[in-house]
Design a protein around this motif. Structure first.
Motif: not given
Lengths: 104, 482
Positions: B387-403
């Motif tokens: 519960a540190t981040i929401s699913n939506n926030a996780a998508k943003q983190v994923f984008e950043a990791m992909w970059a």
């Protein structure tokens, strides 16, 4: 099975053997004789006999997958056929064997 | 008039051996011309073929992988034809008695438009061992063709299907599945650019409901799935148009031109096809015993079907998820690595097939080129789970990791994506929202369920999307029913 002169010409062409008109007739009678022999053999009852694929009753020996051949290209290419244009030099260039142009 | 297309495939898979099928010459790709062409490869008089054990084992592996009969005794035959890249004047192949008999492959045909995805069994007629020919090189010397015999004698497994496919999509699905399978069991590197995996596609059309097969034309040497799709579609339309215009189809070998998207006849098959096969007297029959099969089986990796069943049992995944994750070994390995690194299995499956696959497809990358490693993904999913981040926030983190950003926690911190789960803070936000939206509160109390969702939305907005949605829901419900 009856063979015709056309069959002889076709078989000769497939095998890239030049057979003259005169030889074709003789070849026809020889091949017809061979087929006659096969027809005689086909009259034998072979039920239950496994067709023979080799004259020796052995199975294939297998080789380990290890590189044993060295590069002998220079030696081999000394023996390459000549082009047939009067030159006796082996027809090779850039490591390739040369042949008259093939286009599909 | 409704037409039906009937498709069968013949695939040549180059076997991953160190040496040629009948000699100890290297098969390494890209060597200088003819430096790997030994006396057997160039067919000097008097040489004899000796069969490569590894090539036979590759064939057995394939047979076991498609549940095929493996012939206890198979025979090599000479296929006779003349071409400069075949110096013996015959190719050693197998004809009446191939090493691998009838088997089957189950394919997944993806959804397209209105049509849902479905599974289909494609029957394998046979698979046989044979040698590859050399290569003709044009343009090196004016008016001549150059012959490079490095490839001559490279072991191939020719895999033949029944005419079981009924669309270009099914043919491509089969080819892709087979391509994955031969790599999965480690018998072929699958490199289509280098010609390690090439498909010939037999296409015919017939009136729907007819049992009789139409005359087929064979599209040769397709080395990309995209071209295969285009070639089959073009050829199918061409055959239907020809028949509807009152024409007839002649059996022919055809080539696909990727530049024009069209197919054209290469040569009439009638004459060229008379190969006059006969058993090769230079080779004895190949015997495969039960012990040979058992030894090969013992060294085989877990097969896709078995892995799929295990994923369903071990990770409680649906059949669909398990199938999708086992389409390639690399994808399955990635999923398992993510779970082993602490990700929850169902969630890992969703992400691997969702965001990860979507990104890979968009950038035309393979899973092993993914900028986000399995352990990084696991780290991200753990942050959703705790519960540190929401699913939506996780998508943003994923984008950043992909970059290219590496650390999940650093990204969450830097972007301020941490979810608010502090009860006091959330309560304060809810109180504010309730006070500011008394009309909505009234509506809800009057029985309008929609008003509740609107209030949740307001609270999430007020927290800038950081509040834990589950907590907001719970607390709001309590407040409104209090």
């Amino acid at each position: 099975m009856a063979l015709s002169i056309e069959d002889i010409k076709k078989i000769a062409h497939l095998a890239r053997i030049e057979v003259s008109e005169g030889d074709a007739a003789a070849t026809l009678s020889k091949l017809t004789g061979i087929l006659g022999l096969i027809e005689q053999m086909q009259a034998v009852d072979t039920t239950g006999i496994v067709p023979m694929s080799h004259s020796q009753d052995l199975s294939q020996r297998l080789r380990d997958d290890v590189v044993t051949k060295v590069n002998l290209r220079e030696e081999f290419q000394k023996n390459a056929p000549a082009l047939g244009n009067g030159s006796s030099e082996p027809a090779v260039a850039d490591g390739l064997y040369l042949v008259p142009k093939v286009i599909e | 008039m409704e037409w039906e297309v009937v498709i069968g495939l013949e695939t040549h898979a180059q076997l991953q051996t160190k040496t040629k099928i009948f000699s100890g010459a290297s098969t390494a790709f890209g060597a200088e011309p003819n430096t790997q062409a030994c006396e057997v490869s160039i067919a000097l008089p008097g040489v004899l073929p000796v069969l490569n054990k590894e090539a036979v084992q590759c064939a057995i592996k394939f047979g076991l992988a498609v549940n095929a009969e493996i012939a206890p005794r198979s025979v090599f035959a000479r296929k006779n034809y003349f071409y400069p890249d075949l110096p013996k004047g015959y190719q050693i192949s197998q004809y009446e008695l191939p090493v691998v008999g009838k088997g089957a492959v189950t394919i997944q045909v993806p959804a397209a438009g209105k049509n849902a995805a479905y599974e289909k069994v494609i029957n394998i007629t046979r698979a046989h061992l044979e040698e590859d020919a050399g290569k003709s090189v044009h343009g090196a010397v004016e008016g001549m063709s150059g012959i490079d015999l490095n490839r001559a004698g490279t072991p191939l497994l020719e895999i033949v299907t029944e005419p079981d496919m009924r669309s270009a999509a099914e043919a491509v699905a089969y080819a892709k599945q087979l391509h994955e399978l031969v790599q999965w069991i480690g018998i072929c590197d699958g490199n289509m650019q280098e010609g390690s995996f090439r498909c010939d596609v037999n296409v015919s059309v017939r009136k729907k409901g007819s049992e009789k097969l139409g005359t087929r034309r064979e599209i040769k040497n397709l080395n990309s799935f995209k071209f295969m799709q285009q070639a089959i579609e073009y050829e199918t339309n061409w055959q239907i148009e020809t028949l509807e215009d009152g024409g007839t189809i002649q059996q022919a070998t055809i080539l696909f031109n990727p530049d024009t998207g069209e197919t054209r006849a290469m040569r009439s098959k009638e004459e060229a096809n008379d190969y006059r096969y006969f058993p090769d007297p230079d080779l004895l029959p190949l015997e495969v015993t039960e012990a040979d099969k058992a030894a090969v089986r013992a060294n085989m990796p877990e097969l896709p079907e078995a892995m799929k069943a295990r994923f369903e049992a071990q990770y409680a995944l649906s059949g669909y998820d398990a199938s999708a994750l086992t389409t390639s070994r690399a994808l399955a390995d990635y999923f398992v690595a993510a779970v082993d690194a602490g990700a929850e299995a169902k969630q890992a499956a969703n992400w691997v097939m969702g965001s990860v696959s979507a990104k890979l497809n968009a950038e035309d990358k393979a899973i092993h080129d993914s900028p986000v490693s399995a352990s990084q993904l696991a780290q991200l999913l753990k942050r959703i789970a705790d519960a540190t981040i929401s699913n939506n926030a996780a998508k943003q983190v994923f984008e950043a990791m992909w970059a290219g950003e590496a650390d999940v926690d650093v990204i969450i911190e830097a972007k301020g994506l941490k979810q608010v789960s502090d009860t006091g803070a959330i309560e304060a936000i809810i109180n504010e929202v309730l006070a500011a939206n008394s009309a909505m509160v009234e509506e809800y109390k009057a029985g309008k369920e929609k008003a509740f969702n609107a209030l949740v939305g307001q609270a999430m907005k007020a927290s800038k999307g950081k509040a834990n949605p589950a907590q907001v829901n719970d607390m709001l419900k309590k407040k409104l029913t209090a």
